[in-house]
Design an enzyme around this catalytic site. Structure first.
Site, short mmCIF file in Angstrom:
data_model
loop_
_atom_site.label_atom_id
_atom_site.label_comp_id
_atom_site.label_asym_id
_atom_site.label_seq_id
_atom_site.Cartn_x
_atom_site.Cartn_y
_atom_site.Cartn_z
N GLY A 39 45.23 -11.86 62.36
CA GLY A 39 45.01 -10.72 63.23
C GLY A 39 45.86 -10.86 64.47
N CYS B 26 45.68 -18.09 59.87
CA CYS B 26 46.20 -17.72 61.19
C CYS B 26 45.06 -17.47 62.19
CB CYS B 26 47.14 -16.52 61.04
SG CYS B 26 48.18 -16.28 62.48
N TYR B 27 44.81 -16.23 62.57
CA TYR B 27 43.70 -15.96 63.48
C TYR B 27 42.40 -16.52 62.90
CZ TYR B 27 40.44 -13.31 66.43
OH TYR B 27 39.45 -12.95 67.30
N HIS C 206 51.01 -18.09 56.80
CA HIS C 206 50.50 -17.05 55.90
C HIS C 206 50.83 -17.36 54.43
CE1 HIS C 206 49.08 -14.08 58.84
NE2 HIS C 206 49.96 -14.68 59.63
N GLU D 5 49.87 -15.86 51.91
CA GLU D 5 49.87 -14.63 51.09
C GLU D 5 51.24 -13.96 51.04
OE1 GLU D 5 48.61 -15.08 54.04
OE2 GLU D 5 48.33 -13.27 55.22
N ASP E 68 47.71 7.18 37.14
CA ASP E 68 46.30 6.99 37.53
C ASP E 68 45.36 7.93 36.78
OD1 ASP E 68 47.60 5.34 39.26
OD2 ASP E 68 47.44 6.69 40.97
N LYS F 87 47.51 -0.45 42.10
CA LYS F 87 48.36 0.26 41.13
C LYS F 87 48.82 -0.65 39.97
CE LYS F 87 50.94 4.11 40.56
NZ LYS F 87 50.48 5.48 40.83
#
Ligand code: XMP
Length: 512
Positions: free
Chosen positions: A55, A82-83, A164, A166, A223, A368
């Protein structure tokens, strides 16, 4: 629902969605909720592990998002990013201080001991100003950055990293998430396409009682097609009434080819030709939002009209919609409290209320790429699944200014040339979306011996992960030259072709 569920608490990072995607790629289900999601709801969700996201705030700022970490720890093991790491440190009795050396971008961290298959020196991506100066009691610092700051810490039930894992720029970042999921949380990986399909089918069967039927508006896109196939499998063909409206704003031959594609799925489907209604509604409109509204309203009118017989004959109580997870994530915005991401492109918006139908959204928990995977599992063709996204308002938002039969014909012909070229050069699947935009600008040209004064056409081709951000595709010059030549030679009315080299942001993907 999957037994291995993970909860991600969002503290305002732009990257929170990526954490969810990475966990699902590992094979476990994950949901994102705002940092202040209630403890009762967290307990009811029964997560195997909880991740505290990054954040933009500083844990000591007055308005920064706070959370009682001890109570979370009683529910499940934690991973702080992180945060999230700084909050864990502060809450459990450690010390966080502003750092004189801010660490932004690429960095290399050194792990004290080996961590699975991770290299001892790992390239990571960081973005922080504060650092954990002293870890809380019971924790050890187990990695440090180039400038010697704490890059990771751990205790029995908590791991935390200052970088991070990710993001793709962190080498083998997924290994850390995977190790958290499998080793610390002891979760099973059961989030795979056959399992997802089975779950979604069971869910739809529970949601829709045997006496009730469902209406499904198909767009030809991935979709809604997956939703129709899934519901048909779950409830049976007789109870799922699919309607595909030709609004006259589709691409060349698209209406027929989409209906043809649907044949293999054995849906209970009806095609409706309403081209004239849409053209009439668009007459004289130039403002993009006015066009969208006119199309939305016409769609509702047409849909209501064509389904009135079905409504009399069957007990239709539901309208199916292909809403995806990015549209429903409620996340924390650092610029002013919790904010909800609202789908701005609600193609059947207004319909459920108007027709007094309940909404069923079977893929609302999926990204997706997951929808594509379960589409494959359900037997949808690669052609249908690999189709570029196409907006509900179709070609109308690719004609700047008024939409009429002439402008539609121009953009449709040019679009077919462009897309065929992409396919011929094996580029179609490398591109997220490609299309033509007809501009209300005339320029002087020379063709044969004569002077022309005709319209300009822009080509747009972008790469993207999810349509939220995008980059323009770097074509070879020869490719662009061939497309331009063919369009200006074959489409009377276009005498100049330009290529859009703008990313998103600052531009959007569509021009309107
Ligand atoms: P933008 O232009 O907002 O587009 O960057 C992001 C993605 O959404 C599609 N798009 C729409 N889809 N109805 C839709 O169903 C709409 O009104 C609409 N507007 C944009 C766009 O094609 C891209 O994939």
């Amino acid at each position: 629902m999957s037994e291995s569920r993970f909860l991600i608490l969002d503290f305002g990072s732009q990257l929170t969605q990526l954490i969810a995607r990475r966990l699902r790629e590992i094979g476990v289900f994950s949901e994102i909720h705002p940092f202040d999601y209630s403890l009762e709801k967290i307990q009811a969700f029964r997560p195997k592990g909880i991740i505290l996201s990054g954040g933009p705030s500083s844990v000591y700022e007055k308005e920064s998002p706070q959370r009682n970490v001890s109570e979370l720890l009683r529910v499940a093991p934690l991973l702080g990013i992180c945060y999230g790491m700084q909050l864990i440190a502060k809450e459990l009795g450690g010390e966080v201080t502003p750092s004189s050396t801010r660490e932004y971008g690429a960095n290399v961290v050194r792990w004290d001991e080996s961590f699975g298959s991770l290299p001892q020196l790992q390239k990571v991506w960081m973005s922080h100003g504060d650092v954990v100066k002293n870890p809380p009691p019971g924790f050890v610092i187990n990695a440090r950055s180039e400038s010697g700051h704490a890059a990771a810490m751990k205790s029995n039930r908590v791991w935390a990293v200052q970088f991070h894992p990710e993001v793709a720029h962190t080498e083998q970042g997924s290994e850390i998430l995977k190790s958290f999921v499998l080793d610390l949380c002891q979760a099973e990986t059961d989030w795979n396409p056959p399992h997802i399909v089975k779950e979604l089918i069971e869910k739809a069967q529970t949601q829709v009682p045997p006496s009730e039927h469902v209406l499904c508006a198909l767009s030809g896109g991935v979709d809604s097609s997956v939703v129709a196939a899934l519901l048909t499998k779950a409830l049976g063909k007789d109870r799922v009434h699919c309607v595909f409206v030709n609004n006259g704003l589709l691409r060349k031959n698209e209406y027929d080819s989409v209906l043809e594609n649907y044949k293999q799925l054995d849906l209970n489907i009806r095609g409706v030709d309403a081209q004239a209604d849409f053209l009439k509604a668009l007459k004289g409109l130039t403002d993009p939002e006015a066009k969208r509204k006119a199309i939305g309203k016409t769609f509702i009118d047409v849909f209501e009209k064509v389904t009135s017989e079905d409504l009399k004959k069957h007990n239709i109580c539901w309208l199916a919609q292909g809403t995806l997870y990015p549209d429903v994530i409620e996340s924390f915005s650092s610029k002013g409290g919790p904010s909800q991401t609202i789908k701005s492109h609600h193609n059947v918006g207004g319909l459920p209320e108007k027709m007094k139908l309940k909404l069923i959204e079977p893929v609302r928990e999926l990204f997706k790429d997951e929808v594509r995977k379960i589409g494959k599992e359900l037997g949808l063709s690669d052609q249908l699944l690999g189709r570029h996204p196409f907006p509900g308002p179709g070609l109308s938002i690719r004609i700047i200014g008024e939409v009429n039969e002439t402008s539609l014909k121009l953009v449709r012909e040019a679009d077919a040339i462009f897309i065929n070229h992409l396919r011929d050069h094996g580029l179609y699947d490398k591109i997220w979306q490609a299309f033509c935009v007809l501009l209300p600008v005339r320029t002087v040209g020379v063709q044969g011996d004569g002077r022309t004064y005709e319209q300009v056409l822009a080509l747009r081709a972008i790469t993207s992960q999810d349509g939220m951000t995008a980059d323009w595709f770097p074509f070879e010059f020869e490719f662009l030259r061939d497309v331009s030549n063919q369009i200006t030679n074959q489409v009377r009315g276009i005498s100049r072709v330009v290529y859009d080299v703008t990313s998103k942001p600052p531009a959007t993907i569509e021009w309107e």
